[in-house]
Design a protein around this motif. Structure first.
Motif, mmCIF file in Angstrom:
data_model
loop_
_atom_site.group_PDB
_atom_site.id
_atom_site.type_symbol
_atom_site.label_atom_id
_atom_site.label_comp_id
_atom_site.label_asym_id
_atom_site.label_seq_id
_atom_site.Cartn_x
_atom_site.Cartn_y
_atom_site.Cartn_z
ATOM 1 N N HIS A 291 0.843 -1.195 0.000
ATOM 2 C CA HIS A 291 0.000 0.000 0.000
ATOM 3 C C HIS A 291 0.879 1.245 0.000
ATOM 4 C CE1 HIS A 291 0.968 0.632 4.254
ATOM 5 N NE2 HIS A 291 0.469 1.848 4.097
ATOM 6 N N GLY A 292 2.048 1.148 0.669
ATOM 7 C CA GLY A 292 2.936 2.290 0.765
ATOM 8 C C GLY A 292 3.490 2.679 -0.599
ATOM 9 N N TRP A 293 3.791 1.676 -1.419
ATOM 10 C CA TRP A 293 4.305 1.968 -2.736
ATOM 11 C C TRP A 293 3.212 2.593 -3.604
ATOM 12 C CZ3 TRP A 293 7.597 4.009 -5.382
ATOM 13 C CH2 TRP A 293 7.817 3.776 -6.744
ATOM 14 N N ARG A 294 1.986 2.117 -3.449
ATOM 15 C CA ARG A 294 0.896 2.758 -4.182
ATOM 16 C C ARG A 294 0.728 4.207 -3.716
ATOM 17 N NH1 ARG A 294 -5.683 1.864 -4.428
ATOM 18 N NH2 ARG A 294 -5.904 3.364 -6.106
ATOM 19 N N ALA A 295 0.765 4.397 -2.396
ATOM 20 C CA ALA A 295 0.591 5.745 -1.851
ATOM 21 C C ALA A 295 1.701 6.669 -2.345
ATOM 22 C CB ALA A 295 0.581 5.697 -0.330
ATOM 23 N N ALA A 296 2.906 6.114 -2.522
ATOM 24 C CA ALA A 296 4.011 6.945 -2.975
ATOM 25 C C ALA A 296 3.926 7.188 -4.485
ATOM 26 C CB ALA A 296 5.337 6.270 -2.618
ATOM 27 N N LYS A 297 3.869 6.095 -5.225
ATOM 28 C CA LYS A 297 3.945 6.212 -6.688
ATOM 29 C C LYS A 297 2.755 6.977 -7.264
ATOM 30 C CE LYS A 297 4.283 3.247 -10.796
ATOM 31 N NZ LYS A 297 5.646 3.140 -11.325
ATOM 32 N N MET A 298 1.546 6.642 -6.791
ATOM 33 C CA MET A 298 0.367 7.202 -7.429
ATOM 34 C C MET A 298 -0.188 8.443 -6.726
ATOM 35 S SD MET A 298 0.563 4.983 -9.725
ATOM 36 C CE MET A 298 -0.778 5.288 -10.867
#
Lengths: 460, 274
Positions: A291-298
């Motif tokens: 979820h953290g990568w989604r929160a960062a990337k998107m």
């Protein structure tokens, strides 16, 4: 007691804990009225929500494609019905058909009971987006539960776990409450561990000014998944990077995405960019966190409130690129055990990491077996969106939610001899699967993907 | 009755339908796409977006991938409906002689009318059967039953009646209407001329069919039928072009780092480490 009229519910944060994350609980008697007020405000902002409210035809395809419904067989856990919990209120207050035809089209008056239903069912949804992936229209129930959780947060209803994580992030910059001295100590200990186990000299620079790269690890990697952080350190050392870990943001996760996409999520994004700014970094590389990568990337682009000068990539993206260019010398024999890959939902359905994970996997293992289904069609581990609640009722629910995953792992046969590896390169997946592989007796160990990569590196 | 359904209501229907749809679409345009929630793997060009959305809209790709039985029922229903709506337009517009207008095929006007009749009959029955199947599915399959509201079933029943009346007119010529009658009626309506004297409006089946269609169009903007537009609105949000930032880290030279032996302890260091 985390139960309300027969519905399981996570333990909720106390009013004091809510105030620590800057939310003032609304008194019960005002909750229904306020809920409508907040819903009205938010429906005028998010098209993804409005279209999801007004386009569903109830074809029912999402039912058998949701691990939550498959594990619990609770009708309200069918994505279409889960969205209906809020849609019935939306219809009643914000559409003509709801006002005219009421029950006939499934409209219902708001009440405390409905709000409690939201709390129970929106926190059983893993926000894995598999329903969006299979929906003929692409209706994203994740957007609906995001907004449901947002409304609950504004009303003062947030799980203790999420509020605690929010509070720790506010205080020290990670979810586990680890302060800077603890971080430095742990990293020194990891250097020693690496030397003992792999015979390699790895340093973990912290807050090094003018680092080219800042690496954002999941804070769980300091305590629960040490091999993932050790693996990242070995990788950066191997390629000779000028890198560091910023002590102010030692957290890849951003629970704001999961309970408060306004204040909390925006605050975390700005904390990150401030750290990159202060260390004069050139690039931000992300650790293993779904979820953290989604929160960062998107979400960084839409929450940054400033031009974002730093390209953001995932450590898997970078490792896969170097493998494709043939720059890493790897010995897959170092990982001789049978391995299967659990695709973190946010990686494959929200961040496009599908191919890169497989590029790495194929280069560093000898016996890699795909689950069925896998990749973009994969099922969630059952812990997605941080529903890792430990109280007895919710823990039982987590076992049910991971049923589908357990069946999938068993079908690959990797755990037959008890030495299999279940690679789950995401901290929430790992936290869910560590106990779940025991509960379901799968005969596998849970690892990250960078763990396996680091093991396969050939140094000389 | 003839005055109401045949002369007055059509203008009201067209107005309410148009305004209603515009109102509904306006409600969707106001709120923005706040965050990027496109589903990966992403389309990399607009052509790929068009292919993805087109295959969902016209071939029902996801239904085919995840539920073949539903796909079969849904595509039969929508395909038949599309042909029937098209058939109403060209059939009445060209009096059934439209196929004769296609150059090079050598179809006579008589043959074209016969083809029109046959296609209308086939698609009419197909639509009726497909709707029955969808209703049967809604009433028998547990998950679908669990998500259905009364209105979902009522819509199917409504359409079944509407299509049923249409099929009676098509199958029993005594109850049917001629292409020419309908064309003259539509032309008169469009020119705002009186139509109440027309033979057509004495046909009870026609009046029923016509009234049901008009009610449907009036309610359309406030019903699940809006998924015709909702489908594209939703896909517009979740299927967009996204380009990954280029991989590659600054100041990285792996070959040089390996030549320098970074990370490999010198003998002294190795001893200390033990």
């Amino acid at each position: 007691m985390p139960e309300y009229k027969g519905m399981v519910q996570p333990v909720r944060a106390t009013p004091d804990e809510m105030r620590k994350i800057f939310a003032e609980p609304v008194p019960d008697e005002q909750k229904p009225e306020k809920a409508i007020e907040y819903l009205d405000e938010i429906r005028k902002k998010f098209r993804s929500f409005v279209v999801a409210m007004e386009s569903c035809v109830k074809c029912g395809q999402c039912a058998e494609n949701c691990h939550t419904y498959l594990g619990t067989r609770d009708p309200n856990n069918i994505p279409a019905n889960r969205a209906e919990l809020i849609r019935k209120i939306y219809r009643r207050y914000f559409t003509l058909e709801g006002r005219w035809f009421g029950k006939l089209v499934g409209a219902e008056d708001i009440s405390l009971d409905v709000i409690e239903q939201w709390y129970s069912y929106f926190y059983q949804c893993s926000q894995c987006r598999r329903c969006a992936h299979v929906c003929p229209f692409g209706i994203d129930t994740c957007e609906v539960t995001f907004i449901g959780r947002q409304l609950l947060h504004w009303l003062g209803i947030t799980p203790k776990l999420h509020a605690a994580v929010g509070g720790a992030m506010e205080k020290v910059g990670n979810h586990t409450g680890l302060p800077k001295p603890g971080i430095v100590d742990t990293l020194e200990f990891m250097s020693e561990e690496i030397m003992d186990e792999f015979g390699v000299e790895v340093e973990f620079p912290v807050d090094k000014p003018d680092s080219d790269i800042i690496y954002i690890p999941s804070s769980a990697d300091f305590l629960l998944n040490p091999y993932t952080l050790m693996g990242a350190g070995m990788f950066f050392t191997y390629i000779g990077a000028n890198w560091c870990i910023p002590s102010n943001v030692t957290e890849a996760g951003n629970f704001g995405l999961l309970f408060d996409q306004y204040y909390t999520q925006r605050g975390n994004v700005n904390r990150l960019l401030n750290a990159a700014h202060e260390l004069n970094a050139k690039k931000i590389v992300w650790g293993e966190c779904g979820h953290g990568w989604r929160a960062a990337k998107m979400y960084v682009p839409s929450l940054a409130d400033r031009p974002v000068r730093w390209p953001l990539t995932h450590v898997h993206d970078e490792a896969a690129e170097l493998i494709r260019r043939g720059e890493l010398k790897l010995n897959p024999e170092n990982n001789p055990e049978p391995v299967t890959l659990h695709d973190p939902c946010n990686y494959v359905r929200a961040c496009g990491l599908n191919d890169n994970m497989r590029t790495i996997m194929n280069a560093v293992t000898v016996d890699f077996r795909e689950m069925n289904p896998h990749g973009v069609d994969n099922f969630c581990c059952g812990g997605g969106s941080g529903i890792l609640f430990d109280d007895p009722e919710m823990y039982q629910r987590r076992i049910q939610l991971s049923q589908k995953k357990a069946d999938q792992v068993r079908a690959t046969g990797v755990g037959k001899d008890g030495n299999g590896i279940l690679c789950a390169p995401c901290s929430i997946c790992k936290a869910q699967l560590y106990p779940m592989v025991e509960e379901h007796e799968l005969g596998v160990h849970v690892h990250g993907l960078i763990d396996l990569l680091a093991k396969a590196l050939v140094w000389k | 009755m003839k005055l109401l359904i045949g002369q007055i209501l059509p203008y009201i229907t067209v107005t309410l339908f148009t305004l209603g749809v515009l109102y509904r679409l306006g409600r969707w345009v106001g709120p923005r796409i706040v965050h990027n929630i496109t589903l990966s793997p992403w389309p990399k060009t607009n052509t790929e977006v068009a292919i993805r959305v087109g295959s969902e809209a016209f071939l029902f790709r996801n239904l085919f991938r995840f539920d073949k039985a539903l796909w079969f029922g849904a595509i039969m229903m929508h395909l038949a409906l599309l042909n029937i709506i098209g058939g109403h337009v060209v059939g009445f517009g060209f009096l059934g002689e439209q196929f004769a207008l296609i150059p090079g095929l050598g179809i006579s006007p008589e043959l074209s009318t016969e083809m029109s009749d046959m296609l209308g009959t086939v698609f009419g029955i197909l639509l009726f059967v497909a709707l029955l199947y969808l209703l049967f599915r809604r009433l028998t399959l547990t998950p679908v039953k669990l998500v259905s509201k009364p209105s979902d079933n009522l819509w199917l029943i409504y359409l079944i009646v509407l299509v049923g009346v249409g099929n009676i007119m098509r199958l029993f010529h005594d109850f049917g209407v001629g292409y020419e009658q309908v064309r003259d009626y539509i032309v008169a309506l469009a020119l705002f001329q009186p139509v109440t004297h027309m033979e057509l409006l004495n046909n009870g089946f026609f009046l029923t069919h016509y009234l049901l269609v008009q009610i449907l169009l009036i309610v359309f903007p406030y019903s699940k039928l809006m998924h015709l537009f909702g489908m594209f609105a939703e896909r517009w949000i979740v299927n967009r072009v996204y380009k990954d930032p280029a991989p590659g880290m600054p100041n990285i030279d792996v070959a040089a780092a390996r030549r320098a032996g970074i990370g490999i302890p010198s003998d002294d260091a190795a001893e200390e480490g033990v």
